[in-house]
Design an enzyme around this catalytic site. Sequence first.
Site, mmCIF file in Angstrom:
data_model
loop_
_atom_site.group_PDB
_atom_site.id
_atom_site.type_symbol
_atom_site.label_atom_id
_atom_site.label_comp_id
_atom_site.label_asym_id
_atom_site.label_seq_id
_atom_site.Cartn_x
_atom_site.Cartn_y
_atom_site.Cartn_z
ATOM 1 N N GLY A 66 87.730 47.629 -20.633
ATOM 2 C CA GLY A 66 88.530 46.446 -20.957
ATOM 3 C C GLY A 66 88.480 45.465 -19.795
ATOM 4 O O GLY A 66 87.967 45.768 -18.711
ATOM 5 N N LEU A 67 89.033 44.300 -20.056
ATOM 6 C CA LEU A 67 89.020 43.223 -19.064
ATOM 7 C C LEU A 67 89.757 43.618 -17.784
ATOM 8 O O LEU A 67 90.643 44.483 -17.818
ATOM 9 C CB LEU A 67 89.713 41.988 -19.656
ATOM 10 C CG LEU A 67 89.050 41.356 -20.874
ATOM 11 C CD1 LEU A 67 89.991 40.344 -21.531
ATOM 12 C CD2 LEU A 67 87.738 40.677 -20.462
ATOM 13 N N SER A 68 89.445 42.939 -16.714
ATOM 14 C CA SER A 68 90.209 43.110 -15.483
ATOM 15 C C SER A 68 91.675 42.765 -15.794
ATOM 16 O O SER A 68 91.955 41.752 -16.435
ATOM 17 C CB SER A 68 89.648 42.166 -14.408
ATOM 18 O OG SER A 68 90.422 42.264 -13.237
ATOM 19 N N GLY A 69 92.583 43.627 -15.370
ATOM 20 C CA GLY A 69 94.017 43.378 -15.597
ATOM 21 C C GLY A 69 94.527 43.851 -16.942
ATOM 22 O O GLY A 69 95.715 43.719 -17.240
ATOM 23 N N CYS A 70 93.654 44.438 -17.761
ATOM 24 C CA CYS A 70 94.111 44.882 -19.096
ATOM 25 C C CYS A 70 94.999 46.118 -18.984
ATOM 26 O O CYS A 70 95.752 46.424 -19.912
ATOM 27 C CB CYS A 70 92.940 45.149 -20.030
ATOM 28 S SG CYS A 70 91.976 46.624 -19.587
ATOM 29 N N GLY A 71 94.892 46.837 -17.870
ATOM 30 C CA GLY A 71 95.742 48.015 -17.675
ATOM 31 C C GLY A 71 94.991 49.331 -17.537
ATOM 32 O O GLY A 71 95.612 50.397 -17.518
ATOM 33 N N LYS A 72 93.670 49.270 -17.399
ATOM 34 C CA LYS A 72 92.872 50.506 -17.321
ATOM 35 C C LYS A 72 93.378 51.448 -16.220
ATOM 36 O O LYS A 72 93.657 52.615 -16.479
ATOM 37 C CB LYS A 72 91.391 50.179 -17.035
ATOM 38 C CG LYS A 72 90.714 49.305 -18.051
ATOM 39 C CD LYS A 72 89.272 49.025 -17.683
ATOM 40 C CE LYS A 72 89.063 48.275 -16.383
ATOM 41 N NZ LYS A 72 89.629 46.910 -16.323
ATOM 42 N N SER A 73 93.467 50.930 -14.995
ATOM 43 C CA SER A 73 93.830 51.786 -13.848
ATOM 44 C C SER A 73 95.245 52.327 -14.015
ATOM 45 O O SER A 73 95.486 53.519 -13.776
ATOM 46 C CB SER A 73 93.790 50.994 -12.538
ATOM 47 O OG SER A 73 92.527 50.462 -12.336
ATOM 48 N N SER A 87 83.186 47.933 -17.421
ATOM 49 C CA SER A 87 82.023 48.316 -18.255
ATOM 50 C C SER A 87 81.872 47.372 -19.444
ATOM 51 O O SER A 87 82.043 47.789 -20.595
ATOM 52 C CB SER A 87 82.119 49.778 -18.697
ATOM 53 O OG SER A 87 83.395 50.147 -19.164
HETATM 54 N N1 LIG Z 1 82.930 39.414 -11.146
HETATM 55 C C1 LIG Z 1 83.807 40.388 -11.417
HETATM 56 N N2 LIG Z 1 84.013 40.779 -12.700
HETATM 57 C C2 LIG Z 1 84.888 41.773 -12.946
HETATM 58 N N3 LIG Z 1 85.605 42.428 -11.987
HETATM 59 C C3 LIG Z 1 85.424 42.058 -10.700
HETATM 60 C C4 LIG Z 1 84.519 41.024 -10.372
HETATM 61 N N4 LIG Z 1 84.544 40.874 -9.014
HETATM 62 C C5 LIG Z 1 85.405 41.762 -8.533
HETATM 63 N N5 LIG Z 1 85.939 42.487 -9.528
HETATM 64 C C6 LIG Z 1 86.851 43.610 -9.286
HETATM 65 O O1 LIG Z 1 86.058 44.780 -9.465
HETATM 66 C C7 LIG Z 1 86.605 45.606 -10.454
HETATM 67 C C8 LIG Z 1 85.561 45.898 -11.542
HETATM 68 O O2 LIG Z 1 84.686 46.870 -11.109
HETATM 69 P P1 LIG Z 1 83.960 47.774 -12.166
HETATM 70 O O3 LIG Z 1 83.101 48.691 -11.400
HETATM 71 O O4 LIG Z 1 84.958 48.355 -13.089
HETATM 72 O O5 LIG Z 1 83.077 46.702 -12.962
HETATM 73 S S1 LIG Z 1 81.889 46.960 -13.984
HETATM 74 O O6 LIG Z 1 82.254 48.109 -14.809
HETATM 75 O O7 LIG Z 1 80.675 47.218 -13.228
HETATM 76 O O8 LIG Z 1 81.776 45.737 -14.774
HETATM 77 C C9 LIG Z 1 87.724 44.850 -11.125
HETATM 78 O O9 LIG Z 1 88.742 45.818 -11.209
HETATM 79 P P2 LIG Z 1 89.814 45.835 -12.373
HETATM 80 O O10 LIG Z 1 90.616 44.582 -12.170
HETATM 81 O O11 LIG Z 1 90.591 47.077 -12.069
HETATM 82 O O12 LIG Z 1 89.133 45.885 -13.700
HETATM 83 C C10 LIG Z 1 88.040 43.707 -10.205
HETATM 84 O O13 LIG Z 1 89.133 44.040 -9.387
HETATM 85 N N1 LIG Z 2 101.481 48.239 -21.090
HETATM 86 C C1 LIG Z 2 100.868 48.081 -19.927
HETATM 87 N N2 LIG Z 2 99.791 48.840 -19.648
HETATM 88 C C2 LIG Z 2 99.139 48.702 -18.478
HETATM 89 N N3 LIG Z 2 99.484 47.824 -17.519
HETATM 90 C C3 LIG Z 2 100.548 47.037 -17.742
HETATM 91 C C4 LIG Z 2 101.274 47.127 -18.961
HETATM 92 N N4 LIG Z 2 102.252 46.221 -18.926
HETATM 93 C C5 LIG Z 2 102.139 45.612 -17.730
HETATM 94 N N5 LIG Z 2 101.128 46.101 -16.998
HETATM 95 C C6 LIG Z 2 100.728 45.637 -15.655
HETATM 96 O O1 LIG Z 2 99.451 45.022 -15.787
HETATM 97 C C7 LIG Z 2 98.667 45.259 -14.613
HETATM 98 C C8 LIG Z 2 97.388 45.956 -15.013
HETATM 99 O O2 LIG Z 2 96.587 46.125 -13.871
HETATM 100 P P1 LIG Z 2 95.508 47.267 -13.736
HETATM 101 O O3 LIG Z 2 96.043 48.562 -14.230
HETATM 102 O O4 LIG Z 2 94.999 47.199 -12.326
HETATM 103 O O5 LIG Z 2 94.411 46.764 -14.778
HETATM 104 P P2 LIG Z 2 92.827 47.021 -14.728
HETATM 105 O O6 LIG Z 2 92.587 48.342 -14.069
HETATM 106 O O7 LIG Z 2 92.428 46.999 -16.165
HETATM 107 O O8 LIG Z 2 92.286 45.867 -13.942
HETATM 108 C C9 LIG Z 2 99.516 46.119 -13.681
HETATM 109 O O9 LIG Z 2 100.152 45.270 -12.760
HETATM 110 C C10 LIG Z 2 100.537 46.745 -14.633
HETATM 111 O O10 LIG Z 2 101.750 47.048 -13.997
#
Ligand SMILES: Nc1ncnc2c1ncn2[C@@H]1O[C@H](COP(=O)(O)OS(=O)(=O)O)[C@@H](OP(=O)(O)O)[C@H]1O
Ligand SMILES: Nc1ncnc2c1ncn2[C@@H]1O[C@H](COP(=O)(O)OP(=O)(O)O)[C@@H](O)[C@H]1O
Length: 246
Positions: free
Chosen positions: A56-63, A147
Amino acid sequence: MNDNIGPSAGTSDPSANSDATEKNISQNIVWHETTVDRAAREANLTQRGTVVWFTGLSGCGKSTIANELDGLLIARGAAATLLDGDNVRHGLCAPPSGLSGEHGEAFAERFGLGFSPVDREENIRRIGAVAALMANAGLITLAAFVSPYRRDRDRVRRMVESDGKPGDFLEVFVDTPLEICKQRDPKGLYKKAIAGEIAHFTGISDPYEAPEAPEIHLKFREGMTPADAAAEILQAMVDLGRFTAR
Ligand SMILES: Nc1ncnc2c1ncn2[C@@H]1O[C@H](COP(=O)(O)OS(=O)(=O)O)[C@@H](OP(=O)(O)O)[C@H]1O
Ligand SMILES: Nc1ncnc2c1ncn2[C@@H]1O[C@H](COP(=O)(O)OP(=O)(O)O)[C@@H](O)[C@H]1O
């Protein structure tokens, strides 16, 4: 969010059709059968090795959700582990800047990974191989990576299932709308990407190809907490016969 996001996608063309079931990859590299097999390891752990792949997108909540699920599994006696994108990019899949000090510029340029389509392809290939090894060791392996390319994720599925069997790979689509991810922006990356300070940023200047048939589809709901989401996945794992609490 069922549609692709961003410009049209494209990882590097698979010039060589990689057959994950092919054990002897060159004349001089021959597969060595081990005495202890997967079944023996799993019998000790009383569980089936499984890869639970969050996309899923960055910030979607994966971690956050994967971390919650990890806690639930460990509390229920499972042997589980968690591979997280940001963490893996500190080691196995470090960027060139993380390698040059120790290994030099040429090495860093060759093996360091960024976010171009081909670098993401290699990132997911490496992690997929590690996740498959962990599942073969009997672990419930949670993997949380953007991914964004369907083909890369499908390759991991094939690798995990050909090492094991169908059902060993569960794709979890954390389907949070881009607008919500932008509002959350937990690391301030969307702000930077929108300002043009980060190239190839998924959802902004790079595509995201949504899964077509994920085993688990976590659609965003107002008020759903990470704990709710993790409990939903755990229940799906039980329903799919992938986990039995002891
Ligand atoms: N250009 C770009 N696009 C997306 N994400 C970016 C980018 N640059 C840095 N980041 C940070 O790196 C995290 C994504 O790494 P991933 O290894 O999960 O990416 S990928 O699967 O190879 O697409 C991603 O983490 P999450 O926010 O937890 O998803 C970001 O924090
Ligand atoms: N239902 C939810 N599930 C996951 N994260 C949530 C939810 N509601 C709010 N959040 C917040 O959204 C953010 C998600 O960040 P993160 O888990 O790092 O996402 P990702 O790994 O996809 O980038 C966190 O700050 C988390 O506290």
